[in-house]
Design an enzyme around this catalytic site. Sequence first.
Site, mmCIF file in Angstrom:
data_model
loop_
_atom_site.group_PDB
_atom_site.id
_atom_site.type_symbol
_atom_site.label_atom_id
_atom_site.label_comp_id
_atom_site.label_asym_id
_atom_site.label_seq_id
_atom_site.Cartn_x
_atom_site.Cartn_y
_atom_site.Cartn_z
ATOM 1 N N GLU A 17 107.818 22.986 19.605
ATOM 2 C CA GLU A 17 107.574 21.539 19.737
ATOM 3 C C GLU A 17 108.537 20.731 18.865
ATOM 4 O O GLU A 17 108.979 19.655 19.257
ATOM 5 C CB GLU A 17 106.110 21.238 19.380
ATOM 6 C CG GLU A 17 105.158 21.795 20.442
ATOM 7 C CD GLU A 17 103.698 21.654 20.051
ATOM 8 O OE1 GLU A 17 103.317 22.252 19.030
ATOM 9 O OE2 GLU A 17 102.956 20.955 20.753
ATOM 10 N N GLY A 28 104.266 25.112 17.426
ATOM 11 C CA GLY A 28 104.832 23.931 16.785
ATOM 12 C C GLY A 28 106.330 24.065 16.553
ATOM 13 O O GLY A 28 107.040 23.059 16.490
ATOM 14 N N ALA A 60 102.942 26.075 13.705
ATOM 15 C CA ALA A 60 102.151 25.459 12.636
ATOM 16 C C ALA A 60 101.706 26.559 11.675
ATOM 17 O O ALA A 60 101.672 27.737 12.049
ATOM 18 C CB ALA A 60 100.934 24.768 13.244
ATOM 19 N N GLU A 90 99.851 28.991 21.673
ATOM 20 C CA GLU A 90 98.627 28.472 21.046
ATOM 21 C C GLU A 90 97.369 28.987 21.724
ATOM 22 O O GLU A 90 96.336 29.189 21.074
ATOM 23 C CB GLU A 90 98.628 26.939 21.066
ATOM 24 C CG GLU A 90 99.576 26.286 20.065
ATOM 25 C CD GLU A 90 101.004 26.097 20.580
ATOM 26 O OE1 GLU A 90 101.359 26.723 21.601
ATOM 27 O OE2 GLU A 90 101.762 25.322 19.965
HETATM 28 C C1 3H9 Z 1 100.666 25.884 16.498
HETATM 29 O O1 3H9 Z 1 101.854 25.921 16.341
HETATM 30 C C2 3H9 Z 1 99.896 24.616 16.774
HETATM 31 C C3 3H9 Z 1 100.757 23.447 17.147
HETATM 32 O O2 3H9 Z 1 100.989 23.405 18.523
HETATM 33 C C4 3H9 Z 1 100.069 22.160 16.815
HETATM 34 C C5 3H9 Z 1 99.834 21.858 15.386
HETATM 35 C C6 3H9 Z 1 99.305 20.473 15.161
HETATM 36 N N1 3H9 Z 1 101.255 30.638 10.202
HETATM 37 O O3 3H9 Z 1 103.594 38.827 12.729
HETATM 38 P P1 3H9 Z 1 104.287 39.233 11.476
HETATM 39 C C7 3H9 Z 1 102.495 35.431 8.853
HETATM 40 S S1 3H9 Z 1 99.740 27.301 16.379
HETATM 41 C C8 3H9 Z 1 101.015 31.287 9.042
HETATM 42 O O4 3H9 Z 1 103.832 40.445 10.783
HETATM 43 P P2 3H9 Z 1 106.674 39.741 12.971
HETATM 44 C C9 3H9 Z 1 101.719 36.687 9.218
HETATM 45 O O5 3H9 Z 1 100.342 36.533 8.985
HETATM 46 C C10 3H9 Z 1 100.907 28.579 15.937
HETATM 47 N N2 3H9 Z 1 101.386 32.582 8.846
HETATM 48 O O6 3H9 Z 1 105.867 39.299 11.684
HETATM 49 C C11 3H9 Z 1 102.368 37.706 8.292
HETATM 50 O O7 3H9 Z 1 101.810 37.510 7.005
HETATM 51 P P3 3H9 Z 1 101.618 38.738 6.022
HETATM 52 C C12 3H9 Z 1 101.671 29.054 17.108
HETATM 53 C C13 3H9 Z 1 102.022 33.196 9.839
HETATM 54 O O8 3H9 Z 1 108.082 39.686 12.587
HETATM 55 C C14 3H9 Z 1 103.829 37.253 8.264
HETATM 56 O O9 3H9 Z 1 103.818 35.886 8.664
HETATM 57 N N3 3H9 Z 1 102.507 30.155 16.733
HETATM 58 C C15 3H9 Z 1 102.293 32.566 11.048
HETATM 59 O O10 3H9 Z 1 106.097 40.969 13.550
HETATM 60 C C16 3H9 Z 1 104.729 38.042 9.187
HETATM 61 O O11 3H9 Z 1 104.180 37.989 10.500
HETATM 62 C C17 3H9 Z 1 102.117 31.437 16.842
HETATM 63 O O12 3H9 Z 1 101.048 31.721 17.320
HETATM 64 C C18 3H9 Z 1 101.888 31.214 11.215
HETATM 65 N N4 3H9 Z 1 102.128 30.516 12.352
HETATM 66 O O13 3H9 Z 1 106.383 38.599 14.064
HETATM 67 C C19 3H9 Z 1 103.077 32.487 16.378
HETATM 68 N N5 3H9 Z 1 102.935 33.439 11.865
HETATM 69 O O14 3H9 Z 1 102.985 39.301 5.818
HETATM 70 C C20 3H9 Z 1 102.406 33.451 15.443
HETATM 71 C C21 3H9 Z 1 103.059 34.582 11.164
HETATM 72 O O15 3H9 Z 1 100.990 38.130 4.824
HETATM 73 N N6 3H9 Z 1 103.310 34.421 14.859
HETATM 74 N N7 3H9 Z 1 102.515 34.438 9.952
HETATM 75 O O16 3H9 Z 1 100.685 39.679 6.762
HETATM 76 C C22 3H9 Z 1 103.838 35.456 15.537
HETATM 77 O O17 3H9 Z 1 103.671 35.589 16.735
HETATM 78 C C23 3H9 Z 1 104.640 36.454 14.763
HETATM 79 O O18 3H9 Z 1 104.291 36.338 13.408
HETATM 80 C C24 3H9 Z 1 106.180 36.340 14.891
HETATM 81 C C25 3H9 Z 1 106.856 37.306 13.876
HETATM 82 C C26 3H9 Z 1 106.597 36.696 16.315
HETATM 83 C C27 3H9 Z 1 106.642 34.939 14.563
#
Ligand code: 3H9
Length: 739
Positions: free
Chosen positions: A137, A134, A95, A157
């Site tokens: 999901e 998400g 999400a 999450e």
């Molecule tokens: C969810 O899904 C809830 C659902 O179950 C239900 C909903 C109803 N959203 O980490 P990076 C940005 S909860 C918005 O440096 P990497 C991050 O801030 C979500 N922005 O890259 C950064 O921005 P900036 C569950 C996001 O290659 C840029 O993307 N998912 C999100 O080292 C690059 O990120 C997670 O918890 C997001 N979801 O790693 C996963 N994710 O460049 C969270 C990232 O402006 N994300 N950004 O600073 C991660 O674990 C890592 O970002 C990922 C990539 C492994 C994907």
Amino acid sequence: MLGSPQSLGPARSATQETSDTHMATTTPSPSTSTGPVTFERLGDVFVVTIDNPPVNALGVDVRRGLVAAIDAAEADSAAKAVLIVGAGRNFIAGADIREFGKTPQPPSLPEVCLKIENCTKPVVAAIHGAALGGGLEVALSAHYRIASPTAKLGLPEVALGLLPGSGGTQRAPRLIGVKPAIELMLSGRHAGAREALSLGLVDRLGTDADADADADARAEGLAYANELVAAKAPVRRTREAGALADKEASRAALEAARADTAKKSRGLFSPMKIVEAVEGALTLPFDEGMALERKLFLQCIDSPQRAGLIHAFFAEREVLKAPETKSASPRALESAGIVGGGTMGAGIAVAMLDAGMPVTMIERDDTQLARGRANVEKVYDGLIAKGRMTPEAKAAVMARFSGSTSYDALAQVDIVVEAVFEEMGVKKAVFAELDRVCKRGAVIATNTSYLDIDEIAASISRPQDVVGLHFFSPANIMKLLEIVVPAKVSADVVATGFELAKKLKKVPVRAGVCDGFIGNRILAVYRQAADHMMEDGASPYDIDAAVRNFGYPMGPFQVSDLAGGDIGWATRKRKAATRDPKARYVQVADRICERGWFGQKTQRGYYLYPEGARTGVPDPEVLAIIDAERERAGIKPRAFTEEEIMRRYMAAMINEGANVVLQRIALRPLDVDVTFLYGYGFPRHRGGPMKYADTVGLPKVLADIQEFAKEDPIFWKPSPLLVQLVERGADFASLNQSE
Ligand code: 3H9
């Protein structure tokens, strides 16, 4: 705007014109690309591409686009299957975290997932990169899943104070069983594609993944979808999957997870909510389970823990955006030198060796060099003893380590970190040698915790190359690295500090020069607040317990015993001459140190450590020392509640944090937060001290400080920044934009 059904006209008519010819299954339809979701039909397969950089998060436009795509696929009579792929480096990272806490925009993600699952044509998800939260999901709502070998799948999450809220708690247990599903949700870890295959989370592994991983995933997904069409594979809904059939085993796994969570999730809100939601998968029909999941998800969304954890998520990314990392490129960073083989120097050497760098250690004589090498080897021997490293691997690492008693051995290294005794004269002597031997352009860093780095830099001919790299002990374990920026340093040297942090997998925070930089400077203040409370009537054991109950792993007196009381004692003696004679000074620590009780290493400090125990027990003699000191100071002890202890402890921390921001020692409040999350054990779910202050409300924090100032106006001086923010009705978050 997104493709409306009308805008799909050309795609549909192209299909209709050729619908009963062979061409119908081979001619691509024009693609519809009106937002982050693009769709086109390639032969029999309706390909839906999510292209929402940087990580294809499921923001409102993506959700709308997915609904439009499924509608279009249903309407396209030539489409026999649907393929969902992500453009760029990931499938979908989850999400859009930035939307949480704002007014929700329809459609919700659970609705989108249901739409996908209800599609009457087989839907395939082709996963590469991250399929998280998400994102997974969405994949679970598809009917078939293929993953490239380097894909990472997970339901993280929990790390954001949430639970999987788009059917993850209901679909994952039905697909792979309670035990592995709940383990993924409670740990938040990322599973590799091979593990995902063995768990049954995906049906097939792709064969390749490289720089063009999204192209590969798309091609392999397309081939898989065509295969499914050829085999007339049915729609296969995850909600009808049978992994919960063994009710007894499912219930046993759930209860085991519940017991484990009760034990481990100290103070955290969402883990038990995950257990409750998964219980719904066992006991309720799917739709009711989804309603339960939604209810619990919204409770998590509303919790301050969610706000704290998401703040931490963004803050730890934001700290990387220092002005110098934007304006300059790092210098070369292939080889390193360390001066000093004590605990700190050896720890830094290990961190660098672990990052694959060759390391040269300098010590003053052979005996000290042997001790330095032994300190390094001790870390690896510990790993071998625990079975976490083989002797061969140790030998391979140590082959990159060399030692010398001559500074000349540092002539070719790219970076040197000095980690010698904390004394200005000693440091300057080392820097003079480094100035003599280091090649032009080498970065010359000091690991000092307190000394004036401007003065050290000014003592050599190349102050532009001098930077502070303040590691925390044990340096090979602790994640925080303060990058201390003296006045004359050039931007590319600072950028190199950030690059080093990346290489060493540390979290860098940019700090200005002052006594203690960000972390230790603030620590010195709230530590005094703790001492004041101790003298006024709270025992060190009460204070430690209050701090632990707030969420810290240890209280300040336990930390002092662990670090060694002699370190603080030496600092206090050093500062005695410059201390304000009117300022309150609690002498309990000095009385304890005078007895040679330095903490764990001497088996007693604030606590007793009988026979080298690592957890201390309260010491009645320490309480007697405190009583005597109260009497000497003419203080009548009073009772403190835990709440009052934490109000004072946090007010002191926040107030000095505000001063540190005001003086630009920290660029933003979030830099203070990250410092405390990664260097001082601050509970992550509270987001850091400045985020915590915003949560409590700055007017309340200021009012506390003003009240405490009535007793001790020298110690409790409201920070001008705090006062200003309260006057403006603003909060610390308003200062968090990166520059
Ligand atoms: C969810 O899904 C809830 C659902 O179950 C239900 C909903 C109803 N959203 O980490 P990076 C940005 S909860 C918005 O440096 P990497 C991050 O801030 C979500 N922005 O890259 C950064 O921005 P900036 C569950 C996001 O290659 C840029 O993307 N998912 C999100 O080292 C690059 O990120 C997670 O918890 C997001 N979801 O790693 C996963 N994710 O460049 C969270 C990232 O402006 N994300 N950004 O600073 C991660 O674990 C890592 O970002 C990922 C990539 C492994 C994907």
